[in-house]
Design an enzyme around this catalytic site. Structure first.
Site, short mmCIF file in Angstrom:
data_model
loop_
_atom_site.label_atom_id
_atom_site.label_comp_id
_atom_site.label_asym_id
_atom_site.label_seq_id
_atom_site.Cartn_x
_atom_site.Cartn_y
_atom_site.Cartn_z
N HIS A 103 0.85 -1.20 0.00
CA HIS A 103 0.00 0.00 0.00
C HIS A 103 0.89 1.26 0.00
CE1 HIS A 103 -3.61 -2.28 0.58
NE2 HIS A 103 -3.39 -2.62 1.82
N ARG A 160 -10.35 2.48 -6.99
CA ARG A 160 -11.80 2.23 -6.91
C ARG A 160 -12.50 3.53 -6.54
NH1 ARG A 160 -14.55 -2.22 -2.75
NH2 ARG A 160 -16.52 -2.37 -3.87
P1 A3P Z 1 -16.79 -4.71 -0.62
O1 A3P Z 1 -16.52 -4.48 0.83
O2 A3P Z 1 -17.35 -3.50 -1.30
O3 A3P Z 1 -17.58 -5.91 -0.90
P2 A3P Z 1 -9.29 -5.24 -0.56
O4 A3P Z 1 -9.00 -6.58 -1.12
O5 A3P Z 1 -8.46 -4.17 -1.19
O6 A3P Z 1 -9.25 -5.24 0.92
O7 A3P Z 1 -10.77 -4.86 -1.01
C1 A3P Z 1 -11.88 -5.55 -0.49
C2 A3P Z 1 -13.05 -5.34 -1.41
O8 A3P Z 1 -12.88 -6.14 -2.59
C3 A3P Z 1 -14.35 -5.81 -0.78
O9 A3P Z 1 -15.36 -4.95 -1.33
C4 A3P Z 1 -14.46 -7.22 -1.29
O10 A3P Z 1 -15.76 -7.76 -1.25
C5 A3P Z 1 -13.98 -7.03 -2.72
N1 A3P Z 1 -13.52 -8.30 -3.33
C6 A3P Z 1 -12.78 -9.27 -2.77
N2 A3P Z 1 -12.60 -10.28 -3.62
C7 A3P Z 1 -13.25 -9.94 -4.76
C8 A3P Z 1 -13.47 -10.61 -6.01
N3 A3P Z 1 -12.96 -11.80 -6.24
N4 A3P Z 1 -14.21 -9.97 -6.94
C9 A3P Z 1 -14.73 -8.75 -6.70
N5 A3P Z 1 -14.58 -8.08 -5.55
C10 A3P Z 1 -13.85 -8.67 -4.58
#
Ligand code: A3P
Length: 318
Positions: free
Chosen positions: A136, A158
């Protein structure tokens, strides 16, 4: 450069006394302002250790960068699957048995959290190739060897309003709490870990425009909108393009399906256990929707925040 990590620990303790420090946005730990970005105190040492010791290599490394909650976990699974598709099929891929964050470690959370920097990662001849890492760390604070070498950098961004929603649920997981407009306001006004959000995004955005062969910028929303097109773009960028024959065999769609939210969320390995003790593995998989924020904001606040976003990004082309 300190000769030992004890020197570094001491140096970081002293640095922390001199850096601006604030309570972070909503349930965040104490944050310190280091090189223009707000870091949780406990990660500062690891970031500095990575900056000093990480040695990247031209061919064998792909760095995946994100602001938290922008789709890091998803991108990890996609890149891992693209790079390793000749070694594994969707029925024997390690993704079925290992959480994504273990397969593609974070520099500041996993790799450089050890007392001593791992020898195989700082040396000049890596034992595994290609090596996949994520971070990050903002562009301006990246270890110099990443910016100077020819390793590829993939950034995922995003819509920040969905980032707020996602982060809120991540932080309150299992605890009572209601997401309201105040959370959105304070996300943009208060100090937030690895923020300011705009500076994080714009740092990589500008770099992707100036050196498109080195840094590629992806939007979560675009991946959701057309996964096949974006997987092709991603695979080409990281140097693992799909052949026409693979396209015909449906390999791209197979990777998209394997890495879909539903598939990953239902895997036993992601349903149980935790990452770094603090984060349940299942907390990285929630709804995965675009525009969920509209369920939480009145149209007046929505307009105000959209205006803010336009101001912050104006002239950038983003
Ligand atoms: P939401 O909380 O909006 O559902 P990070 O991985 O950077 O921590 O981000 C987490 C976000 O990515 C979460 O969003 C999660 O649900 C989503 N996410 C995780 N795996 C995913 C996938 N395979 N396809 C789409 N979104 C995904």
């Amino acid at each position: 450069i300190p000769t030992s990590t004890e020197d570094l620990d001491q140096e970081v303790q002293e640095l922390l006394l001199s850096l601006p420090r604030e309570e972070g946005w909503f349930m965040s730990a104490k944050l310190c302002l280091y090189q223009g970005f707000w870091w949780p105190d406990n990660l500062l040492r690891n970031v500095i250790c990575a900056q000093r010791h990480f040695q990247s290599h031209d061919q064998d490394i792909i760095i995946l960068v994100s602001f938290p909650k922008c789709g890091t976990t998803w991108l990890k699974t996609l890149i891992f699957s693209i790079v390793n598709r000749s070694r594994y099929t969707s029925s024997n891929t390690p993704l079925l048995t290992t959480p994504p964050h273990k397969l593609v470690p974070f520099l500041e959370l996993d790799v450089f959290d050890k007392k001593e920097p791992p020898v195989d990662l700082i040396g000049t001849t890596p034992s595994i190739s290609p090596r996949l890492f994520s971070t990050h760390i903002p562009y301006s604070s990246l270890p110099e060897s990443i910016t100077k070498s020819n390793c590829r950098v993939v950034y995922i961004c995003r819509n920040p309003f969905d980032v707020v929603v996602s982060w809120f649920h991540f932080a309150t997981e299992g605890k009572p709490g209601k997401l309201d407009e105040e959370h959105f306001d304070s996300f943009f006004k208060r100090q937030v870990a690895v923020g300011p959000f705009w500076d994080h995004v714009l740092g990589y955005w500008k770099e992707s425009l100036e050196k498109p062969h080195k840094t590629s910028f992806f939007m979560y929303e675009d991946l959701k909108g057309d996964i096949v097109f974006n997987l092709k773009r991603l695979a080409e960028f990281i140097g693992y393009p799909f052949s026409i024959e693979e396209e015909k065999r449906g390999v791209i769609q197979e990777i998209a399906d394997l890495c879909s939210l539903k598939k990953l969320k239902d895997l036993e390995v992601n349903k149980s256990g935790s990452y770094l003790e603090n984060y349940a593995n299942n907390s990285f998989f929630r709804k995965g929707e675009v525009g969920d924020w509209a369920n939480y904001l009145s149209s007046t606040v929505m307009q105000r925040l959209e205006k803010l976003m336009q101001e912050k990004l104006s002239g950038s082309g983003l």
